[in-house]
Design an enzyme around this catalytic site. Structure first.
Site, short mmCIF file in Angstrom:
data_model
loop_
_atom_site.label_atom_id
_atom_site.label_comp_id
_atom_site.label_asym_id
_atom_site.label_seq_id
_atom_site.Cartn_x
_atom_site.Cartn_y
_atom_site.Cartn_z
N SER A 44 42.61 53.30 39.05
CA SER A 44 42.79 54.13 37.84
C SER A 44 41.48 54.82 37.48
O SER A 44 41.48 55.98 37.04
CB SER A 44 43.24 53.27 36.66
OG SER A 44 44.42 52.59 37.00
N SER A 111 50.77 49.57 45.50
CA SER A 111 51.55 49.93 46.69
C SER A 111 51.16 49.05 47.89
O SER A 111 50.55 49.52 48.83
CB SER A 111 51.43 51.43 47.01
OG SER A 111 50.13 51.92 46.89
N1 ATP Z 1 33.12 51.41 41.41
C1 ATP Z 1 33.18 50.52 40.45
N2 ATP Z 1 32.16 49.69 40.25
C2 ATP Z 1 32.20 48.76 39.28
N3 ATP Z 1 33.27 48.56 38.46
C3 ATP Z 1 34.31 49.35 38.61
C4 ATP Z 1 34.34 50.37 39.61
N4 ATP Z 1 35.56 50.99 39.56
C5 ATP Z 1 36.24 50.38 38.56
N5 ATP Z 1 35.49 49.42 37.98
C6 ATP Z 1 35.89 48.53 36.87
O1 ATP Z 1 36.84 47.63 37.43
C7 ATP Z 1 37.88 47.37 36.51
C8 ATP Z 1 39.24 47.70 37.15
O2 ATP Z 1 39.30 49.09 37.38
P1 ATP Z 1 40.69 49.86 37.35
O3 ATP Z 1 41.46 49.54 36.12
O4 ATP Z 1 40.37 51.28 37.64
O5 ATP Z 1 41.41 49.18 38.60
P2 ATP Z 1 42.87 49.40 39.17
O6 ATP Z 1 42.76 49.33 40.65
O7 ATP Z 1 43.47 50.64 38.59
O8 ATP Z 1 43.63 48.13 38.65
P3 ATP Z 1 45.19 47.90 38.29
O9 ATP Z 1 45.96 47.97 39.58
O10 ATP Z 1 45.18 46.52 37.72
O11 ATP Z 1 45.59 48.94 37.30
C9 ATP Z 1 37.59 48.19 35.27
O12 ATP Z 1 36.98 47.36 34.32
C10 ATP Z 1 36.63 49.25 35.76
O13 ATP Z 1 35.76 49.66 34.75
N1 ADX Z 2 52.64 40.03 39.92
C1 ADX Z 2 51.82 41.06 39.81
N2 ADX Z 2 51.18 41.54 40.91
C2 ADX Z 2 50.34 42.59 40.79
N3 ADX Z 2 50.07 43.23 39.64
C3 ADX Z 2 50.69 42.80 38.52
C4 ADX Z 2 51.58 41.69 38.56
N4 ADX Z 2 52.02 41.47 37.30
C5 ADX Z 2 51.45 42.40 36.51
N5 ADX Z 2 50.64 43.21 37.24
C6 ADX Z 2 49.92 44.36 36.68
O1 ADX Z 2 50.70 45.49 37.06
C7 ADX Z 2 49.90 46.49 37.66
C8 ADX Z 2 50.41 46.82 39.06
O2 ADX Z 2 51.51 47.63 39.00
P1 ADX Z 2 51.86 48.59 40.22
O3 ADX Z 2 50.63 49.33 40.60
O4 ADX Z 2 53.06 49.38 39.81
O5 ADX Z 2 52.22 47.52 41.37
S1 ADX Z 2 53.04 47.74 42.72
O6 ADX Z 2 52.78 46.53 43.51
O7 ADX Z 2 54.46 47.87 42.36
O8 ADX Z 2 52.51 48.96 43.36
C9 ADX Z 2 48.50 45.97 37.72
O9 ADX Z 2 47.80 46.70 36.74
C10 ADX Z 2 48.54 44.55 37.29
O10 ADX Z 2 47.54 44.37 36.34
#
Ligand code: ATP
Ligand code: ADX
Length: 223
Positions: A44, A111
């Site tokens: 994100s 994904s």
């Molecule tokens: N390159 C980076 N270095 C250090 N911290 C980071 C970096 N990128 C993201 N973060 C931090 O890591 C945390 C998770 O980031 P983010 O929410 O973008 O992950 P995500 O992959 O979208 O997770 P989710 O699948 O749970 O939504 C956040 O607190 C963000 O500020």
């Molecule tokens: N069982 C789980 N596994 C992974 N992520 C989860 C789960 N339950 C809640 N989440 C939250 O849901 C988000 C993931 O949702 P998606 O990206 O939509 O997952 S996906 O697997 O179907 O692609 C993450 O931000 C995570 O914090």
């Protein structure tokens, strides 16, 4: 007339204004940037950096974030394997529509399954699906744990959490892989591994700029 899925007797309706016309209007080419990786890997954050940077260049993008889409279109889906597949399929179809609209669509969802990501790639013309693997080790994601979900998963309060007790299949071939590696000190450093070229980078905005350079070099930022 044809049958599609469970629908019968349906016919495709064409409009004289086509993708090319929309692209001309926007002075860009529609495509999908597909970010994949564990929860907390930074998808994100990179999606926002990409969108911000494209916006500042006058380019139209839109983010489809797994968490956000699960608040609406996909609110009926759980994290069971079939539902994750359906989540990916629907987001792939919506991304295809955005790309057809001429928009640079950035998807940000775990994904976890290769076959589902491949199916989304197959929906788009060759080259228009740009897969970006945010390859951050589980320990790093777990240490970040901004939502406290890994803690709950380790405590057994969330079942089937990706990376803990549910699988993540890394991409076999993707356009970009941004990966972490250990330094001798044990600290993590961010390293970038590219199909195209290699270079070091440190921040989400650095990674975003690398993807944007690729879009530029491949003609996506002009009509
Ligand atoms: N390159 C980076 N270095 C250090 N911290 C980071 C970096 N990128 C993201 N973060 C931090 O890591 C945390 C998770 O980031 P983010 O929410 O973008 O992950 P995500 O992959 O979208 O997770 P989710 O699948 O749970 O939504 C956040 O607190 C963000 O500020
Ligand atoms: N069982 C789980 N596994 C992974 N992520 C989860 C789960 N339950 C809640 N989440 C939250 O849901 C988000 C993931 O949702 P998606 O990206 O939509 O997952 S996906 O697997 O179907 O692609 C993450 O931000 C995570 O914090």
């Amino acid at each position: 007339m044809s049958n599609v899925g469970n629908s019968t007797n349906i016919l495709w309706h064409d409009c004289p204004i086509q993708k090319q016309d929309r692209q001309q209007l926007l002075q860009q080419k529609g495509c999908v940037i597909w970010l994949t990786g564990l929860s907390g890997s930074g998808k994100s954050t990179i999606a926002c950096a990409l969108s911000r940077s494209l916006h500042s260049r006058g380019k139209l993008s839109y983010i489809l974030d797994g968490d956000n889409i699960r608040h609406g279109l996909n609110h009926d889906l759980s994290f069971r394997a079939e539902d994750r597949s359906e989540n990916i399929r629907r987001i792939g179809e919506v991304a295809k529509l955005f790309a057809d609209a001429g928009v640079i669509c950035i998807t940000s969802l775990i994904s976890p399954y290769q076959k589902d990501r491949d199916a989304c790639r197959a929906l788009l013309p060759k080259g228009d699906f740009i897969e970006v693997f945010i390859d951050v080790p589980l320990q790093v994601c777990e240490a970040r744990d901004p939502k406290g979900l890994y803690k709950l998963a380790r405590a057994g309060k969330i079942k089937g959490f990706t990376g803990i007790d549910d699988p993540y299949e890394p991409p076999c071939s993707c356009e970009f892989r941004f990966s972490y590696s250990f330094q001798k000190t044990g600290a993590f450093i961010l390293q970038i591994v590219l199909q195209q070229k290699g270079s070091g980078c440190k921040s989400p905005s650095d990674m975003a700029e690398i993807v944007i350079s690729y879009l530029e070099e491949n003609g996506y930022l002009r009509a």
